[in-house]
Design a protein around this motif. Structure first.
Motif, PDB file in Angstrom:
ATOM      1  N   LEU A 295       0.855  -1.178   0.000  1.00 38.86           N
ATOM      2  CA  LEU A 295       0.000   0.000   0.000  1.00 38.86           C
ATOM      3  C   LEU A 295       0.900   1.241   0.000  1.00 38.86           C
ATOM      4  O   LEU A 295       2.083   1.153   0.306  1.00 38.86           O
ATOM      5  N   PRO A 296       0.340   2.407  -0.340  1.00 40.94           N
ATOM      6  CA  PRO A 296       1.184   3.607  -0.396  1.00 40.94           C
ATOM      7  C   PRO A 296       1.877   3.872   0.942  1.00 40.94           C
ATOM      8  O   PRO A 296       1.248   3.822   2.003  1.00 40.94           O
ATOM      9  N   PRO A 297       3.181   4.161   0.918  1.00 44.86           N
ATOM     10  CA  PRO A 297       3.906   4.470   2.153  1.00 44.86           C
ATOM     11  C   PRO A 297       3.615   5.887   2.619  1.00 44.86           C
ATOM     12  O   PRO A 297       3.044   6.701   1.898  1.00 44.86           O
ATOM     13  N   SER A 298       4.015   6.197   3.836  1.00 50.27           N
ATOM     14  CA  SER A 298       3.876   7.557   4.367  1.00 50.27           C
ATOM     15  C   SER A 298       5.114   7.902   5.185  1.00 50.27           C
ATOM     16  O   SER A 298       5.782   7.018   5.732  1.00 50.27           O
ATOM     17  N   ILE A 299       5.396   9.188   5.247  1.00 47.75           N
ATOM     18  CA  ILE A 299       6.577   9.673   5.951  1.00 47.75           C
ATOM     19  C   ILE A 299       6.134  10.414   7.198  1.00 47.75           C
ATOM     20  O   ILE A 299       5.145  11.149   7.187  1.00 47.75           O
ATOM     21  N   THR A 300       6.847  10.220   8.307  1.00 47.07           N
ATOM     22  CA  THR A 300       6.520  10.898   9.555  1.00 47.07           C
ATOM     23  C   THR A 300       7.770  11.556  10.126  1.00 47.07           C
ATOM     24  O   THR A 300       8.899  11.177   9.813  1.00 47.07           O
ATOM     25  N   ASP A 301       7.534  12.550  10.953  1.00 50.43           N
ATOM     26  CA  ASP A 301       8.629  13.223  11.638  1.00 50.43           C
ATOM     27  C   ASP A 301       8.064  13.801  12.930  1.00 50.43           C
ATOM     28  O   ASP A 301       7.261  14.727  12.899  1.00 50.43           O
ATOM     29  N   THR A 302       8.416  13.204  14.079  1.00 47.92           N
ATOM     30  CA  THR A 302       7.924  13.680  15.362  1.00 47.92           C
ATOM     31  C   THR A 302       9.087  14.088  16.245  1.00 47.92           C
ATOM     32  O   THR A 302      10.223  13.636  16.061  1.00 47.92           O
ATOM     33  N   LYS A 303       8.794  14.934  17.196  1.00 48.45           N
ATOM     34  CA  LYS A 303       9.840  15.426  18.089  1.00 48.45           C
ATOM     35  C   LYS A 303      10.351  14.323  18.999  1.00 48.45           C
ATOM     36  O   LYS A 303      11.523  14.307  19.384  1.00 48.45           O
ATOM     37  N   ASN A 304       9.474  13.365  19.344  1.00 49.04           N
ATOM     38  CA  ASN A 304       9.851  12.312  20.276  1.00 49.04           C
ATOM     39  C   ASN A 304      10.591  11.161  19.613  1.00 49.04           C
ATOM     40  O   ASN A 304      11.433  10.522  20.246  1.00 49.04           O
ATOM     41  N   LEU A 305      10.290  10.881  18.338  1.00 47.89           N
ATOM     42  CA  LEU A 305      10.883   9.719  17.663  1.00 47.89           C
ATOM     43  C   LEU A 305      11.720  10.088  16.452  1.00 47.89           C
ATOM     44  O   LEU A 305      12.453   9.248  15.932  1.00 47.89           O
ATOM     45  N   GLY A 306      11.600  11.291  15.950  1.00 50.05           N
ATOM     46  CA  GLY A 306      12.379  11.701  14.791  1.00 50.05           C
ATOM     47  C   GLY A 306      11.726  11.284  13.489  1.00 50.05           C
ATOM     48  O   GLY A 306      10.546  10.946  13.429  1.00 50.05           O
ATOM     49  N   GLU A 307      12.519  11.283  12.431  1.00 49.77           N
ATOM     50  CA  GLU A 307      12.014  10.963  11.102  1.00 49.77           C
ATOM     51  C   GLU A 307      11.790   9.461  10.946  1.00 49.77           C
ATOM     52  O   GLU A 307      12.521   8.639  11.516  1.00 49.77           O
ATOM     53  N   GLY A 308      10.769   9.120  10.142  1.00 48.09           N
ATOM     54  CA  GLY A 308      10.479   7.708   9.904  1.00 48.09           C
ATOM     55  C   GLY A 308       9.629   7.519   8.677  1.00 48.09           C
ATOM     56  O   GLY A 308       9.098   8.474   8.109  1.00 48.09           O
ATOM     57  N   VAL A 309       9.509   6.272   8.258  1.00 45.45           N
ATOM     58  CA  VAL A 309       8.678   5.929   7.112  1.00 45.45           C
ATOM     59  C   VAL A 309       7.864   4.689   7.458  1.00 45.45           C
ATOM     60  O   VAL A 309       8.366   3.764   8.109  1.00 45.45           O
ATOM     61  N   SER A 310       6.581   4.698   7.059  1.00 49.68           N
ATOM     62  CA  SER A 310       5.686   3.553   7.282  1.00 49.68           C
ATOM     63  C   SER A 310       5.436   2.856   5.960  1.00 49.68           C
ATOM     64  O   SER A 310       5.025   3.496   4.984  1.00 49.68           O
ATOM     65  N   ILE A 311       5.681   1.553   5.928  1.00 52.21           N
ATOM     66  CA  ILE A 311       5.520   0.755   4.700  1.00 52.21           C
ATOM     67  C   ILE A 311       4.517  -0.353   4.994  1.00 52.21           C
ATOM     68  O   ILE A 311       4.859  -1.353   5.634  1.00 52.21           O
ATOM     69  N   PRO A 312       3.259  -0.211   4.566  1.00 51.67           N
ATOM     70  CA  PRO A 312       2.270  -1.267   4.811  1.00 51.67           C
ATOM     71  C   PRO A 312       2.220  -2.280   3.667  1.00 51.67           C
ATOM     72  O   PRO A 312       2.379  -1.923   2.502  1.00 51.67           O
ATOM     73  N   TYR A 313       1.972  -3.536   4.030  1.00 52.45           N
ATOM     74  CA  TYR A 313       1.775  -4.590   3.033  1.00 52.45           C
ATOM     75  C   TYR A 313       0.481  -5.310   3.371  1.00 52.45           C
ATOM     76  O   TYR A 313       0.261  -5.733   4.509  1.00 52.45           O
ATOM     77  N   PHE A 314      -0.365  -5.472   2.359  1.00 52.57           N
ATOM     78  CA  PHE A 314      -1.685  -6.076   2.532  1.00 52.57           C
ATOM     79  C   PHE A 314      -1.652  -7.528   2.058  1.00 52.57           C
ATOM     80  O   PHE A 314      -1.227  -7.811   0.929  1.00 52.57           O
ATOM     81  N   PHE A 315      -2.101  -8.465   2.925  1.00 54.41           N
ATOM     82  CA  PHE A 315      -2.177  -9.887   2.588  1.00 54.41           C
ATOM     83  C   PHE A 315      -3.638 -10.264   2.390  1.00 54.41           C
ATOM     84  O   PHE A 315      -4.439 -10.205   3.331  1.00 54.41           O
TER      85      PHE A 315
END
Length: 799
Positions: A295-315
């Motif tokens: 599924l489409p990924p998304s990018i996040t950036d929070t003060k507590n955890l920093g930068e990140g990327v979410s990569i979902p896969y659908f089964f």
């Protein structure tokens, strides 16, 4: 001369100097004129030429001109097995042309059916055409509407220039300026194609208007190809503005078997602005409910955890179950793995999700070591029981390893919301049959707020039983409601309640004067045991309360200026002996609950005393049933003061506040609502709430004003909310609330989002105020965009 033989064979040989065709006519009856040039054939007439067989009930033939007039039940078949059916036609022997007049039906050799009128069949050139509107139906039941057409019998091809419409068997609509239909290959080639997909399986939202515009289209059973196409699922925009998103490509191919759409040189546009380019792109067509894949990924950036990327896969595990695994990868912290499982069974469904992370990589005084996880699940089963009863059973489990975990990682799904402050674990069963309802519930609630020392509340169990004991037109209806509840909270506080309610309502008693009256009755038995609860006795206690009431209404109607005016004065006289417990909490009196026999908002307590509620309902109604104006007013008059009622109700005085509510639809774009509570002196406003909704095209503006005085409270504020195209889920919006007592703004919600049937986009400003041992407050600005139904993508948030 008239020949009455049963069968007469009439054969004419025409010399080469005239028409150069053999013509044979058979009929049961024939009439010849004196000069032998004109003949009339009747009753089962068969005309045979080298190219065609014509059957009818009447033929008039002129030998000199080679002209046949044919009518009544005409069936003509050519040498290609095309069949023409009509009621009136002319046939010219020399040119081999058959012209029909009026409604005509053609069945081609490939079993295509055409219905039209005034059709010309050219047997010499093997062409059938008409300049009148016709409808062509193919083997699959698709209908093709043609203004004019030409059928090339040798090639089995229909062609038409002008406005062409196709409505297929799934109600999809296609428009062309020119079309070629190969009936042998069952293939369509159209120019200037506009495809409007009305099949509900092709839509992800009820307002979707899927459509494809292309230079040309080639379609058969297996695939449809669009050249230089533009595709969108979005609804139409006013003044034919560009859709919120579209996919433009040099070639678009829809594989009907694989249910997949492929693009060459795809450009994704948002409001006609190019955003993404893909040399090759493919996705399941909207009729596919689900398919395994990323599924489409998304990018996040929070003060507590920093930068990140979410990569979902659908089964796509099976038709009734699926699983989504999302890997959240952070630049400076350990990853989080988040899974969601859904399964539908015959009469039930199961949802479960979990999350796990090893915790912080970099530990500190505030960032403590330790793994973090959660597990949430929900199972519901609905099933039929004996005597056709409806039954429901549910289990809810919610568990987290760390109170800050949900907010820290912003966990959100169908079962989890990181804004929640209470976890629930419960079992529930309900049974309903005819006039009986039974329910049992056992629950444990856990508060995850920092301010709570006693985190747990136990309800073990809560049992509810409802039964209509009898229902009679003369006597009325009597209902029993029983509630048993054991509640343990704040460590050592225990409540054990058994409450029985008998509710009686007589049938309507009509009078010639127009009054409708009915009697109301309620008997409440409260049994309880408590420990360490101040407002209740410590010993086992039994209490009995009761009330009887007389509710009377007068229904008046007046018609004026094509509007119906309804006025309904009403009165409730209520008597309840005994003395109630002190009521600490309560709800504001309003014109609805004023006429209930049990007005108190607490099943463990009961309003006593003698009182009368008076008021009226007034409304103005249009012919279509919509209300233009509604006004309801009520006031409670007590025999004496009842200081045990909560102050907010105003029923602790002999004369309650005069309460009212009004709703005025000025027009379809402007609505006004006003709720008020006037002190018993009819001078001071104790409660005043005004709200207005203004709809201007796609802009919806809401203003709200609230003022509370005396026993109603001490709030006084003004709220403003602006929504852009707010039809269902809320869209681009701005909201503020200003405290008029302190003359300061309590908040500005700077979350600007735009949502419609196919796109969600906006700038999101978020201010998070919590600050504890692990979490720091954040200000973030983020751009989000979601292309429905494909998914969303987020920009990093800017702190």
């Amino acid at each position: 001369m008239r020949n009455k033989l049963l069968v007469i064979f009439y054969s004419i040989f025409l010399s080469a100097n005239s028409f150069a065709e053999n013509l044979f006519i058979e009929a049961k009856n024939i009439t010849l004129d004196k000069d032998g040039m004109t003949s009339i054939f009747e009753n089962e007439v068969i005309v045979k030429t080298e190219e065609k067989i014509i059957k009818s009930n009447y033929v008039k033939y002129n030998k000199q001109t080679g002209y046949l007039l044919v009518k009544d039940n005409i069936i003509a078949t050519d040498d290609k097995n095309n069949i023409i059916q009509t009621e009136f036609a002319e046939y010219y022997v020399e040119s081999k042309v058959l012209k029909s007049t009026g409604p005509t039906k053609i069945i081609t050799s490939d079993k295509y059916t055409l219905e039209g009128r005034d059709i010309v069949v050219d047997n010499k050139n093997k062409i059938i055409n008409s300049k009148k509107a016709s409808v062509l139906k193919d083997l699959d039941g698709n209908k093709i509407y043609l203004n004019t057409f030409e059928y090339l019998a040798k090639k089995n091809v229909f062609k038409s220039i002008g406005q062409v419409n196709i409505i297929d068997n799934k109600k999809n609509n296609f428009e062309f300026s020119q079309i070629y239909i190969d009936t042998k290959k069952n293939e369509i080639l159209g120019a200037d194609a506009k495809a409007f997909m009305n099949d509900q399986n092709f839509k992800s939202h009820k307002n979707n208007k899927p459509r494809i515009f292309a230079n040309n289209l080639i379609s058969n059973k297996e695939k449809t190809t669009f050249a230089k196409s533009v595709f969108t699922l979005c609804d139409y925009r006013k003044d034919d503005k560009c859709p919120p998103w579209s996919i433009q490509s040099s070639k678009m191919l829809h594989d009907n078997k694989k249910k997949t759409i492929y693009y060459d040189n795809a450009i994704i546009k948002v409001y006609d602005i190019p955003v993404f380019y893909f040399p090759k792109l493919s996705h399941p067509d909207p009729s596919v409910e689900r398919r395994s894949g990323f599924l489409p990924p998304s990018i996040t950036d929070t003060k507590n955890l920093g930068e990140g990327v979410s990569i979902p896969y659908f089964f796509d595990i099976a038709s009734n179950k699926n699983f989504t695994l999302t890997s959240r990868l952070y630049g400076s912290e350990n990853p989080l793995f988040f899974g969601e499982y859904h399964q539908a069974l015959k009469d039930s469904f199961l949802m479960a999700d979990f999350g796990y992370t090893e915790g912080y990589k970099k530990k500190s005084v505030t960032k403590k070591d330790g793994e973090k996880s959660h597990f949430f699940s929900k199972y519901i089963k609905n099933f039929k029981g004996k005597n056709n009863s409806e039954n429901s059973f549910s289990i809810i489990t919610q568990d987290i390893s760390n109170d800050k975990y949900l907010k820290l990682y912003k966990i959100k799904s169908n079962l989890v919301d990181y804004n929640t402050d209470t976890l629930e674990n419960s079992l529930n069963f309900t049974h309903q049959r005819d006039e009986i309802f039974f329910g049992i519930d056992a629950s444990i609630y856990e508060t995850i707020k920092d301010s709570y020392d006693d985190k747990y509340e136990y309800i073990l169990p809560e049992i509810t039983f409802d039964k209509i004991l009898f229902n009679s037109e003369k006597i009325g209806s009597l209902e029993l409601q029983t509630n048993y509840k054991i509640r343990n909270y704040d460590t050592n506080r225990l409540e054990n309640f058994l409450i029985n309610d008998f509710n009686w309502e007589s049938g309507d008693i009509g009078f010639n004067s127009g009054f409708n009256t009915k009697f109301l009755g309620n008997l409440k038995n409260i049994n309880y045991e408590t420990k360490n609860v101040k407002k209740y006795k410590d010993d086992t206690t039994n209490e009995l309360y009761g009330a009887v009431g007389l509710l009377s209404e007068l229904n008046l109607k007046k018609i004026k200026n094509n509007l119906d005016h309804f006025l309904t004065p009403k009165m409730l006289i209520r008597l309840s002996p005994g003395s109630m417990r002190q009521e600490e909490n309560g709800s504001r009196l309003n014109p609805i609950n004023a006429f209930n026999i049990n007005r108190i908002n607490d099943i463990n307590n009961y309003e006593t005393g003698m009182s009368a509620a008076i008021g009226f309902d007034y409304k103005i109604q249009k012919e279509n049933g919509d209300n233009d104006f509604d006004l309801s007013i009520a006031q409670v008059i007590n025999e004496k003061e009842n200081k045990k009622m909560a102050d907010i109700t105003s029923m602790n005085e002999k004369l309650s506040d005069l309460v009212g509510t009004t709703n005025y639809n000025v027009n379809k774009n402007l609505n006004l609502k006003y709720d008020f509570s006037i002190d018993q002196n009819y001078e001071d406003l104790n409660y005043s709430e005004i709200s207005t909704s203004i709809l201007f095209n796609s802009l919806n503006i809401n203003f709200g004003y609230l003022e509370e005085n005396k026993h109603m409270g001490d709030q006084n504020y003004l709220k403003t909310k602006i929504n852009l195209k707010n039809k269902e889920d809320g869209m681009f919006s701005f909201e503020t609330k200003r405290n008029l007592i302190t003359n300061s703004s309590e908040f500005y919600n700077l979350s600007y989002e735009y949502i419609n049937d196919c796109l969600r986009a906006g700038l999101v400003y978020r201010r998070e105020f919590y600050n504890d041992s692990e979490l720091e407050p954040e200000n973030s600005l983020m751009f989000k965009i979601t292309l429905v139904p494909f998914g969303k993508t987020d920009s990093p948030s800017f702190n």
